[in-house]
Design a protein around this motif. Structure first.
Motif, PDB file in Angstrom:
ATOM      1  N   SER A   1       2.575   1.998   8.099  1.00 48.42           N
ATOM      2  CA  SER A   1       1.772   3.116   7.628  1.00 48.42           C
ATOM      3  C   SER A   1       0.342   3.003   8.139  1.00 48.42           C
ATOM      4  O   SER A   1      -0.186   1.903   8.314  1.00 48.42           O
ATOM      5  CB  SER A   1       1.780   3.138   6.094  1.00 48.42           C
TER       6      SER A   1
ATOM      7  N   PRO B   1       2.644   8.404   5.510  1.00 46.15           N
ATOM      8  CA  PRO B   1       2.143   7.327   4.653  1.00 46.15           C
ATOM      9  C   PRO B   1       2.444   7.508   3.166  1.00 46.15           C
ATOM     10  O   PRO B   1       2.923   6.588   2.514  1.00 46.15           O
ATOM     11  CB  PRO B   1       0.633   7.348   4.924  1.00 46.15           C
ATOM     12  N   GLN B   2       2.156   8.691   2.625  1.00 49.70           N
ATOM     13  CA  GLN B   2       2.389   8.893   1.196  1.00 49.70           C
ATOM     14  C   GLN B   2       3.880   8.868   0.878  1.00 49.70           C
ATOM     15  O   GLN B   2       4.306   8.336  -0.153  1.00 49.70           O
ATOM     16  CB  GLN B   2       1.760  10.224   0.748  1.00 49.70           C
TER      17      GLN B   2
ATOM     18  N   GLY C   1       7.454  -0.257   5.191  1.00 50.70           N
ATOM     19  CA  GLY C   1       6.994   0.872   5.983  1.00 50.70           C
ATOM     20  C   GLY C   1       5.861   0.448   6.893  1.00 50.70           C
ATOM     21  O   GLY C   1       5.134  -0.503   6.591  1.00 50.70           O
TER      22      GLY C   1
ATOM     23  N   GLN D   1       6.133   7.184   2.476  1.00 52.12           N
ATOM     24  CA  GLN D   1       6.570   5.796   2.541  1.00 52.12           C
ATOM     25  C   GLN D   1       6.273   5.071   1.232  1.00 52.12           C
ATOM     26  O   GLN D   1       7.123   4.342   0.704  1.00 52.12           O
ATOM     27  CB  GLN D   1       5.881   5.077   3.705  1.00 52.12           C
ATOM     28  N   ARG D   2       5.067   5.249   0.713  1.00 51.40           N
ATOM     29  CA  ARG D   2       4.716   4.598  -0.554  1.00 51.40           C
ATOM     30  C   ARG D   2       5.698   4.966  -1.660  1.00 51.40           C
ATOM     31  O   ARG D   2       6.222   4.100  -2.369  1.00 51.40           O
ATOM     32  CB  ARG D   2       3.306   5.018  -0.976  1.00 51.40           C
TER      33      ARG D   2
ATOM     34  N   SER E   1       0.276  -4.952   1.398  1.00 55.71           N
ATOM     35  CA  SER E   1       0.272  -4.592   2.820  1.00 55.71           C
ATOM     36  C   SER E   1      -0.479  -5.640   3.607  1.00 55.71           C
ATOM     37  O   SER E   1      -1.272  -6.415   3.054  1.00 55.71           O
ATOM     38  CB  SER E   1      -0.359  -3.210   3.036  1.00 55.71           C
TER      39      SER E   1
END
Length: 290
Positions: free
Chosen positions: A146, A129-130, A144, A132-133, A159
């Motif tokens: 996530s 997740p991080q 992404g 992807q951000r 999102s």
């Protein structure tokens, strides 16, 4: 010299006369004649022998070959630009995690998008997740999937909910618990668990992929950063693992799966994307997913 001069010239050459060319082009003949004279003046010589029915001069025959090529290239350029504007071409780089892949979320969305936009390139990259951000903000990824939504304090990211994933227990074939049709948290509490390396400690309370749902016992001795790696450790009898539903389709030998009945142990996945998206293909993909 403009493209219209070339179109007018080619029409006169192909129709064999100014009157027929004017009708084809939907212009009056004096305007057409004037445009051809302007073109000849710029080139420095006649393109047509006007003695009776217009015939191409040697210069006109040479110019006709080039004019057709230029018009064809201009047509291709126009079509290419229109396709790009519609999102029919380009690329979409997607950040994914194992749960999104094995849970069937991606296959359905990408299949639908590919059927509608077969010329768009699709690139998948596994990332947490991080990561992807950061990659989306840096322009290294476009979207992404996530387990974390866009942060409220980051206006450049947006999102939308995409899917909810439930979990299974992966066990080595022949494990004593494999005889049960379902398993509970209490039944696996004393077992060695293979855990995911997420790199995001704030995910643990959400019960994400292999984090123990408040189960007692010592910290995991075996960890891996992908679903297939986790299953490889399970197959090697290193321990059990809590994995996303759908991974059984991977067909890893010597691993069996049982539903985990722990209430509320699910993960919501979100489609993460830029708030303002300049690339038409990416914008179309986001609309397809939302």
């Amino acid at each position: 010299m403009e493209l219209r001069h070339l179109r007018y010239f080619v029409a006169v050459a192909e129709e064999g006369g100014f009157s027929a060319a004017a009708r084809r082009l939907h212009v009056v003949q004096p305007t057409l004649s004037m445009q051809i004279r302007d073109l000849e003046h710029e080139l420095g010589g006649p393109l047509f022998d006007r003695g009776g029915r217009p015939r191409l001069t040697p210069a006109g025959e040479a110019f006709l070959i080039e004019a057709r090529q230029v018009l064809a290239q201009a047509e291709r350029a126009r079509d290419t630009a229109r396709s790009a504007i519609r999102g029919d071409t380009g690329s979409v780089r997607i950040g994914v995690a194992g749960a999104a892949v094995f849970g069937g979320l991606l296959t359905g969305l990408i299949g639908e998008f590919h059927q509608a936009r077969p010329l768009v390139r699709i690139e998948l990259r596994e990332a947490g997740p991080q990561a992807q951000r950061a990659a989306i903000l840096a322009g290294e990824l476009d979207v992404g999937f996530s387990a974390l939504p866009a942060p409220a304090d980051e206006p450049r990211l947006a999102s939308t909910p995409a899917s909810s994933v439930s979990f299974l227990v992966a066990l080595p074939a022949g494990h004593r618990l494999a005889g049960h049709r379902m398993l509970t948290a209490e039944q696996i509490a004393g077992e060695e668990l293979v855990e995911y390396i997420t790199g995001d400690d704030d995910l643990a309370p959400r019960g994400l992929l292999g984090h123990r749902p408040n189960l007692p016992g010592s910290p995991a001795r075996f960890r891996a950063d992908s679903t297939l790696s986790v299953l490889a450790l399970v197959a090697a009898k290193a321990g059990l693992a809590v994995v996303p539903a759908g991974v059984e389709q991977a067909g890893v030998p010597d691993v069996v799966y049982r539903p985990l009945t722990e209430p509320g142990l699910t993960t919501d996945f979100h489609l993460l994307y830029r708030s303002i998206e300049p690339a038409p293909a990416v914008a179309v993909f986001v609309r397809t997913c939302t």
